[in-house]
Each structure stands twice: as structure tokens, then as C-alpha cells.
Design a protein around this motif. Structure first.
Motif, short mmCIF file in Angstrom:
data_model
loop_
_atom_site.label_atom_id
_atom_site.label_comp_id
_atom_site.label_asym_id
_atom_site.label_seq_id
_atom_site.Cartn_x
_atom_site.Cartn_y
_atom_site.Cartn_z
N PRO A 147 -12.99 -59.29 78.17
CA PRO A 147 -14.03 -58.37 77.69
C PRO A 147 -13.50 -57.42 76.63
O PRO A 147 -12.38 -56.92 76.73
N VAL A 148 -14.32 -57.17 75.62
CA VAL A 148 -13.94 -56.25 74.54
C VAL A 148 -14.27 -54.83 74.97
O VAL A 148 -15.38 -54.54 75.41
N GLN A 149 -13.29 -53.93 74.83
CA GLN A 149 -13.45 -52.56 75.30
C GLN A 149 -13.72 -51.56 74.19
O GLN A 149 -14.09 -50.42 74.47
N GLY A 150 -13.51 -51.96 72.94
CA GLY A 150 -13.71 -51.01 71.86
C GLY A 150 -13.75 -51.71 70.52
O GLY A 150 -13.63 -52.93 70.42
N LYS A 151 -13.92 -50.91 69.47
CA LYS A 151 -14.05 -51.45 68.13
C LYS A 151 -13.26 -50.58 67.16
O LYS A 151 -13.31 -49.35 67.22
N VAL A 152 -12.52 -51.24 66.26
CA VAL A 152 -11.72 -50.55 65.26
C VAL A 152 -12.17 -51.00 63.88
O VAL A 152 -12.22 -52.21 63.60
N PHE A 153 -12.52 -50.05 63.02
CA PHE A 153 -12.90 -50.33 61.64
C PHE A 153 -11.68 -50.22 60.75
O PHE A 153 -10.92 -49.25 60.84
N VAL A 154 -11.48 -51.22 59.88
CA VAL A 154 -10.31 -51.22 59.00
C VAL A 154 -10.75 -51.25 57.54
O VAL A 154 -11.84 -51.71 57.22
N ASP A 155 -9.87 -50.77 56.66
CA ASP A 155 -10.20 -50.76 55.24
C ASP A 155 -10.03 -52.15 54.64
O ASP A 155 -9.55 -53.08 55.30
N ASP A 156 -10.41 -52.29 53.38
CA ASP A 156 -10.40 -53.61 52.73
C ASP A 156 -9.00 -54.20 52.65
O ASP A 156 -8.81 -55.41 52.80
N GLY A 157 -8.01 -53.35 52.41
CA GLY A 157 -6.64 -53.84 52.31
C GLY A 157 -6.14 -54.41 53.62
O GLY A 157 -5.50 -55.47 53.66
N ALA A 158 -6.44 -53.71 54.72
CA ALA A 158 -6.03 -54.19 56.04
C ALA A 158 -6.76 -55.48 56.40
O ALA A 158 -6.17 -56.41 56.96
N ALA A 159 -8.05 -55.54 56.07
CA ALA A 159 -8.84 -56.74 56.37
C ALA A 159 -8.26 -57.95 55.64
O ALA A 159 -8.11 -59.03 56.22
N PHE A 181 -11.11 -47.35 75.37
CA PHE A 181 -10.09 -48.36 75.66
C PHE A 181 -8.72 -47.70 75.77
O PHE A 181 -8.48 -46.61 75.25
N THR A 182 -7.84 -48.39 76.45
CA THR A 182 -6.47 -47.93 76.61
C THR A 182 -5.53 -48.99 76.09
O THR A 182 -5.96 -50.06 75.66
N ALA A 183 -4.25 -48.70 76.10
CA ALA A 183 -3.26 -49.69 75.66
C ALA A 183 -3.35 -50.92 76.56
O ALA A 183 -3.44 -50.80 77.78
N GLY A 184 -3.35 -52.09 75.94
CA GLY A 184 -3.44 -53.33 76.69
C GLY A 184 -4.83 -53.92 76.74
O GLY A 184 -5.01 -55.06 77.17
N ASN A 185 -5.84 -53.15 76.30
CA ASN A 185 -7.21 -53.66 76.27
C ASN A 185 -7.45 -54.46 74.99
O ASN A 185 -6.82 -54.22 73.96
N VAL A 186 -8.39 -55.39 75.06
CA VAL A 186 -8.79 -56.16 73.89
C VAL A 186 -9.84 -55.38 73.12
O VAL A 186 -10.79 -54.84 73.70
N ILE A 187 -9.67 -55.32 71.80
CA ILE A 187 -10.60 -54.60 70.93
C ILE A 187 -11.07 -55.51 69.80
O ILE A 187 -10.38 -56.46 69.42
N GLU A 188 -12.25 -55.21 69.29
CA GLU A 188 -12.75 -55.87 68.09
C GLU A 188 -12.15 -55.19 66.87
O GLU A 188 -12.01 -53.96 66.84
N ILE A 189 -11.85 -55.97 65.86
CA ILE A 189 -11.41 -55.42 64.57
C ILE A 189 -12.45 -55.83 63.54
O ILE A 189 -12.71 -57.03 63.35
N VAL A 190 -13.09 -54.86 62.92
CA VAL A 190 -14.18 -55.14 61.99
C VAL A 190 -13.88 -54.50 60.64
O VAL A 190 -13.11 -53.53 60.54
N ILE A 197 -13.81 -59.46 62.22
CA ILE A 197 -12.86 -60.38 61.61
C ILE A 197 -11.78 -60.83 62.59
O ILE A 197 -11.17 -61.88 62.40
N ALA A 198 -11.54 -60.04 63.64
CA ALA A 198 -10.49 -60.41 64.58
C ALA A 198 -10.67 -59.67 65.90
O ALA A 198 -11.45 -58.72 65.99
N ARG A 199 -9.94 -60.15 66.90
CA ARG A 199 -9.82 -59.44 68.18
C ARG A 199 -8.35 -59.39 68.54
O ARG A 199 -7.58 -60.30 68.20
N GLY A 200 -7.96 -58.33 69.20
CA GLY A 200 -6.56 -58.21 69.54
C GLY A 200 -6.32 -57.21 70.66
O GLY A 200 -7.22 -56.47 71.06
N ILE A 201 -5.08 -57.21 71.15
CA ILE A 201 -4.68 -56.30 72.22
C ILE A 201 -4.12 -55.03 71.59
O ILE A 201 -3.14 -55.07 70.84
#
Length: 246
Positions: A147-159, A181-190, A197-201
Motif C-alpha cells: 500500500p502507498v502511504q504518501g506522495k512526493v512531488f519532484v521537479d523536472d530534473g529529478a523526474a 508515512f515513515t521510513a520504510g513505507n512505500v510512496i508515490e513519486i510524481v 512516474i515511480a514508487r519507492g521505499i
């Protein structure tokens, strides 16, 4: 050869464990068991260029190698009275299985002998052809099994670095974060438009990420008082879910 049938029991499912539709559930199970093939049966012969119930000129597409935005939009609203979801959820299921290397067929459940024909390799329905390499089990779990616990927005360079260069996500590329979310949770990267664009821990909880976002990794020690990781999400713990990566 085993052909399991997957169905969510609507009468006993509760919100906490409900997937919502059988197509998504079937795709997740296919990933979990590393299936050779997923077959989704419906009242249509496959994916058409338009709704064949309304447009007699609609044509069946026998093979799809990439799910484009046009295909996703075209599937919207094409439901079935016989099942939850409709064509839209079948396309999303295909998007999932194609990313992990599992072929998927959408075919008619109203025609006798459909399953036998598909298993014999006959041209039946629409075949969604996956990418060549199968996704590692850990990557599958990150993308679809947790399960996804949060969402992180990234700039164009990071994307661009994530999509095209296989890089880790650094705090300097993070614009903002949402969720709990806490450390170790899966988050969305948008990206900045909100496109996933991605999901990660995540290596950091949201409260600490809010403090270090936009900063260079060398500044983490000064800001937090400790420095365990340079990355917000290391590339080994990250799975690309966008179709646009190279």
C-alpha cells in the motif's frame, strides 16, 4: 497446466482489504505468482478502436505493445453489465502486467472454446505484449504489492533523472510531500503535473523530508542532526511505473 479463476467476494470483502474490481485483483495475483499469462474474459471480443455496441465500424485491435494515453481514454466508460470495472480496469490491469513482463489477453467469455484457443496460441481477442525483461520480485512488490502511504512531488530534473538515467531520488529534487508515512513505507513519486512516474521505499519520514526537501544531501546532517542516507529513495528500492522511461 493450472488455470486459476480469480474473483473478489463482494459479500464479505471489507474496505480495508477490498481491491475494488476483479481485473486489478487478477493482475495483482498474476504478479504475485509470476504467472505465464493472464486472461480477462468479458462480453466483447477484445479491445476495439471504439465501442462496438455503439459504433458498427469499430475494429478489433489484435495486439497492443504499449498502452498509450489514447488507449486509456478510449477505454473509459466501456463497462459491462456482467462484471465490475469494464474495459477501463482491464486496460489498467494490462498496464500492470505488461510492466512486470506478463502477457495479458482480453477475450470474449461468451464464445465457446475461448480459453482453449488462447492457450493454444491462436489469435483470439487482444494480446497485450509485455516488455522483454520481467521485473524482479522485489520491484513488483514495491510497485503493486504494498500500500502507498504518501506522495512526493519532484521537479523536472529529478523526474528526468529517474526516468531516463536510473538515478536515485535525492532531497534536492523534492518539491513537496503529502500523506502520512515513515521510513520504510512505500510512496508515490510524481512530477509537477501530478503524473505518477515511480514508487519507492522512503528512507525518511514525511516530517523529516519536509525539512530536507530542496536541499543538497550534504546539508542533511546539519538540518536533522544525523545523516543515514544521501537519498530519499535509493534506486534499488525504486520502481518506474511510467510508460515513458527509456
Amino acid at each position: 497446466r493450472a488455470v486459476p479463476i480469480v474473483n473478489e467476494n463482494d459479500t464479505v470483502a471489507v474496505d480495508e482489504i477490498r481491491v475494488g474490481d476483479n481485473d486489478t485483483l487478477a493482475a495483482l495475483v498474476a504478479c504475485l505468482v509470476d504467472a505465464d499469462l493472464l486472461i480477462l474474459l468479458t462480453d466483447l471480443d477484445g479491445y476495439y478502436t471504439d465501442d462496438p455496441h455503439k459504433n458498427m465500424a469499430a475494429e478489433l485491435i489484435p495486439e497492443i505493445y504499449k498502452i498509450t494515453p489514447e488507449i486509456e481514454v478510449g477505454a473509459g466508460g466501456r463497462g459491462s453489465a456482467l462484471a465490475t470495472g469494464g474495459m477501463e480496469t482491464k486496460i489498467m490491469a494490462a498496464k500492470t502486467t505488461m510492466q512486470v513482463g506478463i502477457p495479458l489477453v482480453i477475450a470474449s467469455g461468451m464464445r465457446k472454446g475461448t480459453l482453449q484457443a488462447v492457450l493454444k496460441g491462436e489469435p483470439v481477442g487482444t494480446l497485450f505484449v509485455p516488455q522483454e525483461d520481467r521485473m524482479q520480485a522485489r520491484k513488483q512488490w514495491i510497485a503493486f504489492g504494498s500500500p502507498v502511504q504518501g506522495k512526493v512531488f519532484v521537479d523536472d530534473g529529478a523526474a528526468a533523472a529517474l526516468l531516463n538515467k536510473g538515478k536515485s531520488l535525492l532531497p534536492s529534487g523534492v518539491v513537496r510531500a503529502e500523506g502520512i508515512f515513515t521510513a520504510g513505507n512505500v510512496i508515490e513519486i510524481v512530477d509537477l503535473s501530478g503524473r505518477e512516474i515511480a514508487r519507492g521505499i522512503s528512507n525518511y519520514p514525511i516530517d523529516e523530508l519536509q525539512l530536507i526537501k530542496g536541499h543538497n544531501s550534504r546539508e542533511i546532517q546539519k538540518i536533522l542532526g544525523y545523516h543515514d542516507y544521501d537519498e530519499v529513495v535509493h534506486r534499488d528500492n525504486l520502481t518506474i511505473v511510467s510508460n515513458e522511461h527509456k
